[in-house]
Design a protein around this motif. Structure first.
Motif, short mmCIF file in Angstrom:
data_model
loop_
_atom_site.label_atom_id
_atom_site.label_comp_id
_atom_site.label_asym_id
_atom_site.label_seq_id
_atom_site.Cartn_x
_atom_site.Cartn_y
_atom_site.Cartn_z
N LEU A 79 0.81 -1.26 0.03
CA LEU A 79 0.12 -0.05 0.00
C LEU A 79 0.63 1.42 -0.07
CD1 LEU A 79 -2.97 -1.11 2.52
CD2 LEU A 79 -3.01 -0.60 -0.09
N LEU A 80 1.92 1.19 0.75
CA LEU A 80 2.89 2.34 0.80
C LEU A 80 3.53 2.80 -0.68
CD1 LEU A 80 4.56 4.55 2.24
CD2 LEU A 80 6.13 2.55 2.70
N ASP A 81 3.95 1.73 -1.33
CA ASP A 81 4.44 1.81 -2.68
C ASP A 81 3.45 2.25 -3.49
OD1 ASP A 81 6.80 1.08 -1.76
OD2 ASP A 81 6.72 -0.92 -2.50
N VAL A 82 2.16 1.73 -3.64
CA VAL A 82 1.07 2.11 -4.66
C VAL A 82 0.89 3.70 -4.24
CG1 VAL A 82 -1.23 1.82 -5.28
CG2 VAL A 82 0.45 -0.15 -5.09
N SER A 83 0.42 3.87 -3.08
CA SER A 83 0.26 5.32 -2.76
C SER A 83 1.19 6.35 -3.11
CB SER A 83 0.01 5.50 -1.29
OG SER A 83 -0.95 4.53 -0.72
N ALA A 84 2.55 5.78 -2.75
CA ALA A 84 3.54 6.92 -3.31
C ALA A 84 3.54 6.97 -4.77
CB ALA A 84 5.04 6.39 -2.80
N ALA A 85 3.47 5.75 -5.64
CA ALA A 85 3.43 5.76 -7.14
C ALA A 85 2.42 6.74 -7.75
CB ALA A 85 3.24 4.19 -7.66
#
Length: 226
Positions: free
Chosen positions: A148-154
């Protein structure tokens, strides 16, 4: 440098007088007093008229310096600090989602700011804490899911405001809870408790396939309208 009093046995946590802490952090005593008065750092431990500061205070001062370098104002940092301190404890938050296939991520406040450049506002932080994406562990922040962190940042890097990402996340959470309830009830009705965990990946495959098909339909509808 001088440390606080301590006896034998294991070494006591390092402590600093005000002048020592200011020198260690690379700021003036006047600035340190100002930060303390603004509530940017926790109160010191007092021994008579002497105030003792420890490594937590030093870590907080380093965080303040890093956030100032990233363009945050002192007022904004004070609001962020208040949000951090009112956030759910990491042990409590992670206890709500265990066991889990997700990998939690530990971040410093400045690392979180780097992930979402310019978007880590008190409002967004409060929303993420309320949603349960973030929890607080001392001077660190814990994100409940690397994915979720990686997707949100992307998404933020692609120009989607973090506030919109979090709002969408809240809606997705509601739909995901409903889907989870459907599949868990289905499996409990037709399989043993032991088989529920084993069959869990099948539910995820169904959701991924249906979401993919639904996006195909929605994109096709959009193309027809054009």
């Amino acid at each position: 440098m001088e440390s606080g009093p301590g006896g034998g046995g294991p070494a006591a946590p390092r402590e600093y007088r005000m002048e020592e802490l200011a020198a260690k952090a690379g700021i003036t005593v006047r600035t340190l007093r100002f930060y303390r008065e603004r509530g940017l750092i926790p109160p010191p431990r007092r021994e008579g008229r002497i105030a003792w500061y420890d490594e937590r205070h030093l870590a907080r001062l380093h965080t303040i310096a890093a956030l100032l370098e990233r363009g945050h104002t002192l007022s904004g940092i004070a609001d962020l600090t208040a949000a951090f301190e009112s956030g759910r404890d990491a042990g409590e938050a992670l206890g709500l989602v265990e066991p889990t296939e997700e990998t939690p991520v530990r971040l410093t406040p400045e690392a979180l700011a780097d992930h979402f450049a310019g978007e880590v506002t008190p409002e967004n932080l409060a929303a993420a804490l309320d949603l349960g994406y973030l929890a607080v562990d001392g001077e660190e922040i814990v994100h409940i899911s690397r994915r979720l962190l990686d997707v949100s940042a992307a998404l933020v890097r692609e120009g989607v405001p973090l506030a919109a990402v979090l709002a969408a996340g809240r809606e997705v959470r509601a739909h995901a809870d409903a889907l989870a309830a459907l599949f868990v009830d289905l499996l409990h009705a037709h399989a043993s408790d032991q088989d529920v965990s084993r069959l869990r990946p099948l539910a995820k495959h169904v959701v991924e396939a249906e979401l993919s098909l639904a996006m195909d339909r929605r994109l096709a509808e959009g193309a027809d309208e054009v």
